[in-house]
Design an enzyme around this catalytic site. Sequence first.
Site, short mmCIF file in Angstrom:
data_model
loop_
_atom_site.label_atom_id
_atom_site.label_comp_id
_atom_site.label_asym_id
_atom_site.label_seq_id
_atom_site.Cartn_x
_atom_site.Cartn_y
_atom_site.Cartn_z
N ASP A 224 52.47 32.98 93.39
CA ASP A 224 52.88 33.60 92.27
C ASP A 224 54.46 33.54 92.03
O ASP A 224 55.00 34.35 92.69
CB ASP A 224 52.50 34.99 91.74
CG ASP A 224 50.91 34.98 91.67
OD1 ASP A 224 50.39 33.85 91.75
OD2 ASP A 224 50.22 36.12 91.78
N LYS B 227 57.34 47.75 84.80
CA LYS B 227 57.01 46.24 84.95
C LYS B 227 56.82 45.71 83.50
O LYS B 227 57.49 44.69 83.32
CB LYS B 227 55.69 46.19 85.85
CG LYS B 227 55.32 44.92 86.14
CD LYS B 227 54.05 44.79 86.80
CE LYS B 227 54.01 43.20 87.24
NZ LYS B 227 52.69 42.94 88.18
N ASP C 273 52.44 31.32 85.75
CA ASP C 273 53.19 31.24 86.86
C ASP C 273 52.81 31.18 87.93
O ASP C 273 53.23 31.54 89.15
CB ASP C 273 54.55 31.97 86.70
CG ASP C 273 54.15 33.42 86.82
OD1 ASP C 273 53.05 33.72 86.39
OD2 ASP C 273 55.07 34.29 87.00
#
Length: 413
Positions: A89, A156, A341
């Site tokens: 990742d 986050k 991703d």
Amino acid sequence: MPLGTTGARWLAIHIANLFGEDKVSFEDRIRWVEKNEAAILDSAADPLDGQRFWTTADKPWQALAACLEWAGYRAEGESYRSHLPVALDGSNSGLQHLTALLRDAKAAQEVNLVDQDRPGDLYATVAARAQQLVNLSSDPGAEPWKGDRVTRKIVKRPCMTYVYSATRLSMVDQIRETLEDLDEESSGPGELPHLRGADNEAAAFWLSGVLYKLIGTEVPAARRAMDWLRKAMALLNKADLPIWWTTPVGLPVLQRYPKVKARSVEVTFRGKRMQLLVAGEGGAPSLLEFLEDNKGAWNDARQASSAIAPAFIHSLDAAHLMLVANACADRGIDSMAVIHDSFGTHAARTDELAVILRETFIELYQSDPLAAFREEVLDQLQRDPKLAEKLPPLPCQGHLDLTAIRAAGYMFA
């Protein structure tokens, strides 16, 4: 595929990642698996009536599958035929792209574009600095956040979406939703909510202002790149033009937000009243209509300006994916699992995939895609030379050596 000489290492890293042990070095992740091997093997041997260690993972079902594979490896060694995709990742993908775009050496450490002993963590850095500001603040709005209440989990989503043009108001919703999740997790008998009874909405609004400024300070090059993209879009808006560009792999991209005449209609759905915008007669003008007769105001300038930075970065993200897929095909890696991703392949070939991810990323940014984008914008503005003259120069690049990415072990991890 048989695990071979390197597959077991990547399978172990994969297991640790699934249990949330992904903020430490690869070696520490492998040691964590060795320390918990008995529980991992118990999960594989008796998932329902055993210790159920697999249910404590961040991703329990994937963890159970990985535990079964680890048991297979322990039984058969390197010849064990593994079927799981091992995922690598990216570290805040949007910021990785913006960092490489402007060669930002400082941000490169936070998003793991350089060699480091352990992975950098922008979310943890921002959380720690936000907590420092909270602790020093005499503003009453800071009180609910004192006592280490600004956590990595809370910052986050604002950090992730900042580079996709998130606004302060959108961050309010993100923080509030995270607080609701935390409160639900701690809703047992005698447990207080995360902010100990303070109003979540008001607290989220206060912290959003702190985070919006702080994130911009932490990643100034990314902010400059986004500002430049919005300025370029503003000129195209004045010319009432959509925008198009070509990614470094040759894919043409068109961003077009047509103005639509709409009226508001109030409806009730499942007991809730809602307002819907319904397109008026004729709907949105077609692209052909725009090209043949662009005398009117065809484009929605607000939406176009808001979307250009995330659209451009996503197009580069997509270009990287295409480069990776082609490079994998060239090397005979024909099994890929991709989610945004996150790139995965067999454990036995993860070493090769890790190299491909870095080499193609370097290739992508050595071509200087922002400079190519500016040339295409200039070409589109040629119908109005005065607007073309106002297109600002590109923001200055930093001193990040792109070739250093080859040694960036935690770039995709």
